[in-house]
Design a protein around this motif. Structure first.
Motif, PDB file in Angstrom:
ATOM      1  N   PHE A  82       2.303   1.732  -3.463  1.00 38.55           N
ATOM      2  CA  PHE A  82       1.349   1.952  -4.324  1.00 38.55           C
ATOM      3  C   PHE A  82       0.946   3.398  -4.045  1.00 38.55           C
ATOM      4  CE2 PHE A  82      -3.359   2.698  -4.581  1.00 38.55           C
ATOM      5  CZ  PHE A  82      -3.439   2.653  -5.909  1.00 38.55           C
ATOM      6  N   SER A  83       0.985   4.096  -3.099  1.00 39.22           N
ATOM      7  CA  SER A  83       0.600   5.424  -2.554  1.00 39.22           C
ATOM      8  C   SER A  83       2.016   6.395  -3.288  1.00 39.22           C
ATOM      9  CB  SER A  83       0.736   5.612  -1.038  1.00 39.22           C
ATOM     10  OG  SER A  83       1.134   6.692  -0.792  1.00 39.22           O
ATOM     11  N   ALA A 112      -2.969   4.634 -11.689  1.00 41.04           N
ATOM     12  CA  ALA A 112      -3.348   3.693 -10.596  1.00 41.04           C
ATOM     13  C   ALA A 112      -2.936   2.296 -10.914  1.00 41.04           C
ATOM     14  CB  ALA A 112      -4.819   3.793 -10.583  1.00 41.04           C
ATOM     15  N   SER A 154       1.914   6.320  -7.113  1.00 46.03           N
ATOM     16  CA  SER A 154       0.459   7.051  -7.614  1.00 46.03           C
ATOM     17  C   SER A 154       0.821   8.349  -7.752  1.00 46.03           C
ATOM     18  CB  SER A 154      -0.636   6.751  -6.722  1.00 46.03           C
ATOM     19  OG  SER A 154      -1.120   5.517  -6.508  1.00 46.03           O
ATOM     20  N   LEU A 155       1.884   8.724  -7.086  1.00 40.85           N
ATOM     21  CA  LEU A 155       2.132  10.271  -7.538  1.00 40.85           C
ATOM     22  C   LEU A 155       2.746  10.690  -8.694  1.00 40.85           C
ATOM     23  CD1 LEU A 155       3.740  11.078  -3.933  1.00 40.85           C
ATOM     24  CD2 LEU A 155       1.444  11.868  -4.650  1.00 40.85           C
ATOM     25  N   SER A 156       3.099   9.620  -9.452  1.00 40.77           N
ATOM     26  CA  SER A 156       3.634   9.830 -10.772  1.00 40.77           C
ATOM     27  C   SER A 156       3.402   8.811 -11.612  1.00 40.77           C
ATOM     28  CB  SER A 156       5.281   9.748 -10.857  1.00 40.77           C
ATOM     29  OG  SER A 156       5.789   8.762 -10.337  1.00 40.77           O
ATOM     30  N   LEU A 157       2.684   7.887 -11.402  1.00 42.00           N
ATOM     31  CA  LEU A 157       2.156   6.907 -12.415  1.00 42.00           C
ATOM     32  C   LEU A 157       0.545   6.531 -12.351  1.00 42.00           C
ATOM     33  CD1 LEU A 157       4.673   3.959 -11.671  1.00 42.00           C
ATOM     34  CD2 LEU A 157       4.966   5.822 -13.305  1.00 42.00           C
ATOM     35  N   LEU A 191       0.851  -1.432   0.020  1.00 42.42           N
ATOM     36  CA  LEU A 191      -0.105   0.013   0.086  1.00 42.42           C
ATOM     37  C   LEU A 191       0.797   1.294   0.056  1.00 42.42           C
ATOM     38  CD1 LEU A 191      -2.896  -1.046   2.588  1.00 42.42           C
ATOM     39  CD2 LEU A 191      -2.927  -1.296   0.153  1.00 42.42           C
ATOM     40  N   GLN A 192       1.900   1.101   0.562  1.00 44.09           N
ATOM     41  CA  GLN A 192       2.761   2.219   0.958  1.00 44.09           C
ATOM     42  C   GLN A 192       3.640   2.720  -0.473  1.00 44.09           C
ATOM     43  OE1 GLN A 192       5.048   1.630   4.614  1.00 44.09           O
ATOM     44  NE2 GLN A 192       5.043   3.625   5.110  1.00 44.09           N
TER      45      GLN A 192
END
Lengths: 410, 180
Positions: free
Chosen positions: B77-78, B86, B81-84, B74-75
């Motif tokens: 992924f989070s 979902a 997610s800022l640059s990629l 999860l960490q």
């Protein structure tokens, strides 16, 4: 700080509570049952990345906020807490979740691009706690005059109020809010945000933008945010914001000048002079009432000129004592009558702002998101798929998205 | 993981490409490969006919669905997610935490930077590699791919369709060059 499953569960619970949701409401919004939310929040059930993303969206925060060193539970969720109706209406809830996602994405991109929004926030603010209605009115007038002066606006009508807020670093966006709420304003760590009810007529939205601007200038110093509700019109902050908006959009001198151009509403005794045998003789000439009286058509013309509603014009004329109380009543009645509608239809059709059927939704925030996303993609800071996600969020349709070279596969 | 088995977690564009080329089932039958997709990718397949084909591949066990639930997943992924997107953020987080390969044809700077910083390019698989293997396994031929691309050209409507066709043509050209 190491984030454990237990700590994540605690943060999820705190975020929900700060946003003002019950477990039942969250379960309903996510298509789950309440016990699942309870299990997630007690750490008995692991949350999936999909659920985490949905919860983050619902609570109006980025997913990354759950893993930050210092967990800030409050922030942007002020909005959700301050407008409990949003939690009851799925349409409004979806709109605000999306709106907050736009804001969060803008702030993330600005971080990536190294720009700071708060640096460009209004350079001058006018915080003052007003104690009486008179003080609120006076302060609203003073601030409107000072701010128009500071922004070098002169006496000209304001073609695009949103552009003024934009120029002051304020994020502005419109979306469907529950009836009775014209807008809200709040401050996050990184930005000042104004939202406008897009269900209201365009002229009303223009007024609301400037109304919210007053809250930015006068109220955000001691409040996290403020919601403008029709039922709180007697609140002194709302009184001040209304007076500010009227004075900012329709400065007294500009109103006088406009009426003079129509040959209306001069003082009933106008000072003039004559040259008689090398001597200036000053005298007062009386104008006939028929010439000076402001009629309903004049009010419509004035509304078109300043880009406000006819009702706002009538109240403004009354505030400036340019019409009597009886004239105000007559004009307001006419505004609501069938005759008034015909007049408005005839005169306002020529005015871009008055095409009521063409809904105007202020999308400055969405436009800003679009340009930031393209810039970030061009600089290689976000991937092509992230760009596509952001362009969709900014409201672009798929057929338009693939017109951008950065969105295409190469 | 069986000895020599390569577990591939695929991004949504890679899956859509295989569906469009009508070779998803054939590719998934490649020996020594196991195909996974994360829930985020499954959700990104929204066109009904594509979703239906994917569902059939899942039901027949050719593709498996996985979720991110561990805190490290999860960490990451989070963070990603800022640059990629979902789907790619979730796939990369999974690939990193489980040591799998990542099937994607993306080559933009932000994506490649994250790949280099995490799983390295050595664990990035391209559709071209899979097609070459499948052709050598005689699961389909270059000719059948060519025919399929022609069919897609005739049906192409949206700018995205055309962009995908350009991508397929590039792959085809590289395949032909490989085969001399």
């Amino acid at each position: 700080m190491e984030i454990t499953q237990k700590e994540l569960a605690r943060r999820l619970r705190e975020a929900r509570e700060k946003a003002g949701f019950t477990q039942e409401q969250v379960a309903k919004a996510l298509g789950l049952v309440r016990p699942v939310i309870a299990q997630i929040e007690s750490g008995k059930r692991k949350v999936s990345s999909l659920e985490l993303a949905a919860l983050a969206r619902l609570y109006g925060r980025p997913i990354s906020s759950f893993f930050e060193e210092a967990f800030e539970a409050d922030g942007i969720s002020f909005v959700l807490r301050a407008i409990p109706e949003l939690r009851e209406q799925p349409r409004s809830q979806r709109a605000i979740s999306r709106g907050l996602e736009v804001i969060n994405s803008i702030l993330e991109l600005e971080n990536k691009l190294g720009t700071s929004r708060l640096k460009s926030a209004p350079a001058v603010i006018y915080p003052k706690k007003v104690q009486t209605k008179l003080e609120a009115i006076q302060h609203g007038r003073e601030v409107a005059s000072q701010e128009r002066g500071r922004l070098n606006l002169g006496l000209a009508p304001i073609p695009d109020p949103a552009a003024i807020l934009d120029s002051q670093g304020i994020l502005i966006f419109g979306f469907e809010l529950p009836p009775g709420i014209s807008g809200f304003t709040f401050r996050s760590d990184q930005a000042i945000i104004c939202a406008i009810n897009a269900d209201e007529p365009p002229v009303r939205q223009r007024y609301s933008i400037i109304h919210e601007y007053c809250h930015v200038l006068c109220d955000l110093n001691d409040l996290p945010g403020i919601v403008s509700r029709s039922q709180s019109e007697k609140d002194l902050r709302e009184v001040r914001a209304n007076v500010f908006a009227a004075n900012f959009l329709m400065p007294e001198e500009a109103v006088q000048t406009f009426l003079t151009s129509l040959g209306k509403s001069m003082p009933s005794r106008e000072k003039t002079h004559l040259l008689v045998k090398d001597e200036i003789v000053r005298y007062e000439a009386r104008r006939t009432m028929q010439v000076s009286r402001v009629n309903y058509l004049d009010a419509i013309k004035m509304a078109n000129h300043f880009g406000v509603s006819v009702e706002s014009v009538i109240w403004r004329l009354s505030d400036l004592k340019l019409i009597s109380d009886n004239e105000k009543k007559d004009l307001l009645n006419q505004d609501k009558s069938e005759e008034g509608k015909v007049f408005k239809k005839y005169l306002r059709e020529q005015h871009q702002l008055s095409k009521g059927k063409n809904k105007i939704v202020y999308q400055n925030a969405h436009e800003h998101l679009l340009s930031l996303a393209i810039e970030a993609a061009r600089k290689g800071l976000i991937s092509r798929n992230k760009l596509i996600e952001l362009l969709k969020l900014s409201g672009l349709e798929e057929k338009d998205i693939f017109m951008f070279p950065e969105a295409r596969r190469s | 993981m069986a000895k020599g088995e390569i577990i591939l977690i695929a991004d949504s564009n890679a899956i859509i490409d295989l569906i469009k080329l009508a070779i998803l089932n054939s590719i998934c039958k490649l020996p020594d490969y196991k195909f996974l997709i994360v829930m985020e990718v499954y959700q990104e397949i929204i066109r009904p006919e594509q979703r239906e084909m994917l569902n059939r591949a899942i039901e027949s066990g050719l593709v498996s669905l996985v979720s991110l639930i561990e805190i490290e997943e999860l960490q990451l992924f989070s963070r990603f997610s800022l640059s990629l997107g979902a789907g790619e953020a979730a796939s990369l987080a999974y690939a990193y935490c489980h040591g799998t390969y990542f099937l994607s044809d993306e080559n933009n700077n932000a994506f490649m930077r994250e790949i280099r910083n995490t799983i390295s390019e050595a664990r990035l698989k391209r559709t071209l590699d899979l097609l070459a293997e499948a052709i050598s396994e005689k699961l389909f031929s270059v000719l059948s791919l060519k025919k399929r691309i022609k069919e897609l050209e005739a049906k192409a409507v949206t700018p995205r369709d055309w962009n995908d066709i350009e991508h397929f043509r590039r792959i085809l050209l590289k395949l032909e060059n490989r085969n001399g």
